[in-house]
Scaffold this motif. Structure first.
Motif, PDB file in Angstrom:
ATOM      1  N   ASP A 175       0.850  -1.191   0.000  1.00  0.00           N
ATOM      2  CA  ASP A 175       0.000   0.000   0.000  1.00  0.00           C
ATOM      3  C   ASP A 175       0.887   1.243   0.000  1.00  0.00           C
ATOM      4  O   ASP A 175       1.337   1.690   1.059  1.00  0.00           O
ATOM      5  N   GLY A 279      -5.119   4.023  11.547  1.00  0.00           N
ATOM      6  CA  GLY A 279      -6.390   4.628  11.129  1.00  0.00           C
ATOM      7  C   GLY A 279      -6.571   4.548   9.622  1.00  0.00           C
ATOM      8  O   GLY A 279      -7.564   4.006   9.120  1.00  0.00           O
ATOM      9  N   LEU A 280      -5.552   5.024   8.911  1.00  0.00           N
ATOM     10  CA  LEU A 280      -5.649   5.064   7.458  1.00  0.00           C
ATOM     11  C   LEU A 280      -5.713   3.653   6.877  1.00  0.00           C
ATOM     12  O   LEU A 280      -6.494   3.369   5.951  1.00  0.00           O
ATOM     13  N   ALA A 282      -6.819   0.853   8.320  1.00  0.00           N
ATOM     14  CA  ALA A 282      -8.130   0.238   8.585  1.00  0.00           C
ATOM     15  C   ALA A 282      -9.136   0.762   7.563  1.00  0.00           C
ATOM     16  O   ALA A 282      -9.954   0.007   7.022  1.00  0.00           O
ATOM     17  N   HIS A 283      -9.039   2.052   7.281  1.00  0.00           N
ATOM     18  CA  HIS A 283      -9.918   2.674   6.303  1.00  0.00           C
ATOM     19  C   HIS A 283      -9.751   2.032   4.928  1.00  0.00           C
ATOM     20  O   HIS A 283     -10.727   1.663   4.271  1.00  0.00           O
ATOM     21  N   HIS A 284      -8.503   1.826   4.525  1.00  0.00           N
ATOM     22  CA  HIS A 284      -8.219   1.194   3.226  1.00  0.00           C
ATOM     23  C   HIS A 284      -8.784  -0.211   3.165  1.00  0.00           C
ATOM     24  O   HIS A 284      -9.365  -0.614   2.156  1.00  0.00           O
ATOM     25  N   LEU A 286     -11.248  -1.429   4.866  1.00  0.00           N
ATOM     26  CA  LEU A 286     -12.708  -1.354   4.836  1.00  0.00           C
ATOM     27  C   LEU A 286     -13.200  -1.057   3.414  1.00  0.00           C
ATOM     28  O   LEU A 286     -14.113  -1.724   2.902  1.00  0.00           O
ATOM     29  N   GLU A 287     -12.532  -0.101   2.759  1.00  0.00           N
ATOM     30  CA  GLU A 287     -12.891   0.231   1.371  1.00  0.00           C
ATOM     31  C   GLU A 287     -12.748  -0.994   0.480  1.00  0.00           C
ATOM     32  O   GLU A 287     -13.619  -1.286  -0.341  1.00  0.00           O
ATOM     33  N   ARG A 290     -15.585  -3.380   1.030  1.00  0.00           N
ATOM     34  CA  ARG A 290     -16.828  -2.947   0.359  1.00  0.00           C
ATOM     35  C   ARG A 290     -16.762  -3.211  -1.137  1.00  0.00           C
ATOM     36  O   ARG A 290     -17.750  -3.578  -1.763  1.00  0.00           O
TER      37      ARG A 290
END
Ligand SMILES: Nc1ncnc2c1ncn2[C@@H]1O[C@H](COP(=O)(O)OP(=O)(O)O)[C@@H](O)[C@H]1O
Ligand SMILES: [Mg+2]
Length: 617
Positions: A175, A279-280, A282-284, A286-287, A290
């Protein structure tokens, strides 16, 4: 960073050159260790993504796991074993690199300390007059390990850099954004290290000086033990030590608090970095979830890998910054150690100096002037000539310059250029190598300085290759054999540090035996009997007369009666050669020598009278 003394650092690194192979091995192990720590978080990622999750095994991993790729229990066993093996190898590598590194560290420390010790022995007495020996001890012992310490930060920094680079590379494959975010902390770290480094150095120099002073007090106290006890000043010395050391302790505490605060700042910065990535990341994930995990997106397992890397990278980063912080300490020490090594000995061999094999013993002073640092006119315009084998008596009031005069012959001190010269057998002493010049001269001082070894070893110091028979012969010639034989352990009697086990007169006879063994053509006797009673004096004088035979002798006499055999007498007064001649000439002249003579005769008569009166009563 401007606070890195580049020259000292490269100079320190050069000390590793003799240990090239060990150093190469150390770096190899370092690389291995970095490699393993990059692989370390992967077994957990496999368990999360491919066992618990339903992600297929990554293509790069497939050849490693083979047919296990579709067998969850098999994958578990593989991951567990792989994790175990990696850890075991990592530990083994650490043990091996400790073993290698401690050797490099200790060997370099030994080299530097020995070099410092050797160099400080080359320094002139004038240098040692100026320095407190406790400070030198501190320097050699506590600051001499700085070059090794600096060399040893290399594998540390190399490992940190390798891990950092490797992990960044892997993370950026997983990433790229996240990898970049993890780097945002670096400028802050760099800035805080710089701030710290510039503000700590001065304090470190100060604390070093304070710690050195404490050691000086201990050193001095032990060498002055007799005086301390005699004056009952134990408490006084104790307080002196405590007060001085308390100063050093106070400074140390302040510095350590600063060091800890600094680590706190660094830890805080890295904690913020970790939080950002978590934080970032976990966000990635999650995206990606989805979107149904498109190829190349970040999985949960890979996020754990990156988080593990962050922890693993920040640790070395913290370590680097701490190391850089403690490097300041090493720089201060490096400066002290190299400072001593770079102080050229002020008395050295001239470039064209040659050896003297065995002098006949002629000594000539030509218009010699000398003064100690910061003093004027200790010796003024001294000229005389001692023929080989002559006995030169030197008399004069205390502080006239007698000891200084004779200490110029072996070049313990040296007149400045153009301030006259000293010739040995007609050769300028400056043109003779120091070692061969000093081999021509035996010295017996007022206070017999002996080592803490046995009597035999102390005599042997005059000529290290002397046999037992020669040692005994020298002791006999020095009238020392009889009293040594009466000691329970005879020649093996161990002398206390300051020769406390035998009396002053006996110690003096041991030092005369030492001079006998050296068998040098020039002899310097600096009031050798002034601190013993007249009976002992007679025994020592008899030995000294034997020793003088065939040698040019300079005899500084405290009692004129000891100058019976002097061929010439130099009367020194206030740095000047006041009178010069045979004893008869000087007596006839009726000057200073006559005055000293009359005063001593009167004193002797008085004491005889007193003894006689005492006997009558
Ligand atoms: N190491 C030294 N540093 C500075 N001054 C010294 C040193 N040694 C002796 N002096 C001074 O030099 C003078 C001559 O001393 P010295 O040669 O020891 O005299 P003497 O042996 O005749 O008693 C004295 O004033 C003494 O204080
Ligand atoms: Mg003296």
């Amino acid at each position: 960073m401007s606070t890195i003394p580049v020259q000292s650092v490269t100079r320190a690194l050069r000390y590793a050159l003799p240990y090239k192979r060990l150093a190469a091995l150390s770096l190899l192990l370092t690389g291995l260790s970095a490699l393993i720590s990059i692989a370390l978080p992967w077994p957990l990622a496999i368990v999360i993504d491919n066992v618990i999750g339903d992600k297929p095994v990554e293509p790069w991993l497939a050849p490693l796991v083979g047919s296990l790729a579709h067998n969850p229990s098999g994958l578990i066993i593989f991951s567990v074993l792989a994790g175990l093996v990696l850890l075991l190898i990592l530990d083994a590598v650490h043990v091996a690199s400790n073993f290698v590194n401690i050797q490099i560290d200790q060997k370099i420390t030994l080299d530097v300390r020995s070099e410092l010790f050797l160099h400080s022995q080359k320094m002139s007495l004038a240098f040692h007059d100026r320095r407190r020996s406790g400070m030198l001890i501190y320097l050699i012992n506590n600051q001499g390990d700085a070059p090794a310490g600096l060399v040893m930060t290399v594998p540390l920094l190399a490992e940190a850099a390798l891990t950092l680079f490797g992990m960044f590379w892997v993370s950026s494959k997983l990433d790229p954004t996240l990898a970049l975010v993890s780097l945002t902390v670096i400028p802050f770290l760099y800035w805080s290290v710089g701030y710290y480094a510039t503000h700590i150095q001065e304090r470190l120099t100060r604390v070093r000086a304070l710690e050195g002073s404490s050691l000086s007090i201990i050193h001095e106290a032990f060498s002055m033990m007799r005086v301390i006890i005699a004056f009952g000043r134990e408490k006084h010395e104790y307080s002196r030590f405590r007060e001085q050391t308390a100063l050093a302790v106070g400074e140390r505490v302040k510095i350590t608090v600063r060091q800890t605060l600094f680590s706190l700042v660094v830890n805080f910065i890295t904690a913020i970095g970790s939080a950002l990535v978590l934080g970032l990341g976990a966000h990635h994930v999650l995206e990606a979830k989805r979107a149904g995990y498109p190829p190349g997106s970040l999985s949960v397992g890979q996020l754990t890998v990156i988080i593990a890397y962050i922890a693993a990278v920040y640790k070395p980063l913290e370590q680097i910054s701490f190391t850089i912080g403690s490097l300041q300490d090493k720089f201060v020490n490096l400066k002290a150690a190299f400072g001593l090594l770079d102080t050229p000995p002020d008395i050295t061999d001239a470039p064209n100096a040659t050896d003297i094999v065995r002098a006949r013993g002629g000594v000539t002073f030509e218009n010699v002037h000398f003064n100690y640092d910061g003093r004027a006119g200790t010796l003024k315009n001294i000229s005389f000539e001692a023929k080989p084998g002559q006995v030169i008596g030197i008399v004069g009031p205390t502080g006239a310059g007698k000891s200084t005069l004779v200490s110029l012959i072996p070049r313990y001190y040296e007149p400045q250029l153009g301030q006259g010269r000293i010739l040995i057998d007609g050769r300028d002493a400056r043109g003779i190598t120091l070692k061969s010049l000093r081999a021509q001269i035996s010295v017996v001082l007022q206070e017999p300085l002996l080592f803490s070894g046995t009597i035999a070893e102390n005599i042997q110091y005059g000529r290290l290759e002397a046999t037992q028979e020669e040692i005994i012969a020298a002791a006999k010639a020095a009238n020392a054999h009889d009293f040594i034989e009466r000691l329970p352990l005879k020649y093996n009697t161990i002398l206390g540090e300051r020769g406390a086990q035998v009396s002053g007169g006996e110690r003096q006879r041991i030092s005369v035996a030492r001079a006998f063994l050296k068998d040098a053509p020039i002899l310097i006797l600096d009031e050798p009997t002034s601190s013993v009673d007249s009976k002992t004096e007679a025994v020592i004088l008899e030995a000294l007369e034997r020793l003088m035979v065939g040698r040019t002798t300079f005899m500084i006499a405290h009692r004129l009666s000891t100058l019976k055999h002097a061929d010439q007498v130099l009367v020194i007064n206030d740095g000047l050669l006041a009178e010069h001649g045979t004893q008869d000439e000087l007596l006839a002249k009726g000057g200073l020598y006559k005055q000293l003579y009359d005063a001593q005769v009167a004193a002797i008569r008085q004491s005889k009278l007193a003894t006689a009166t005492a006997q009558q009563v």
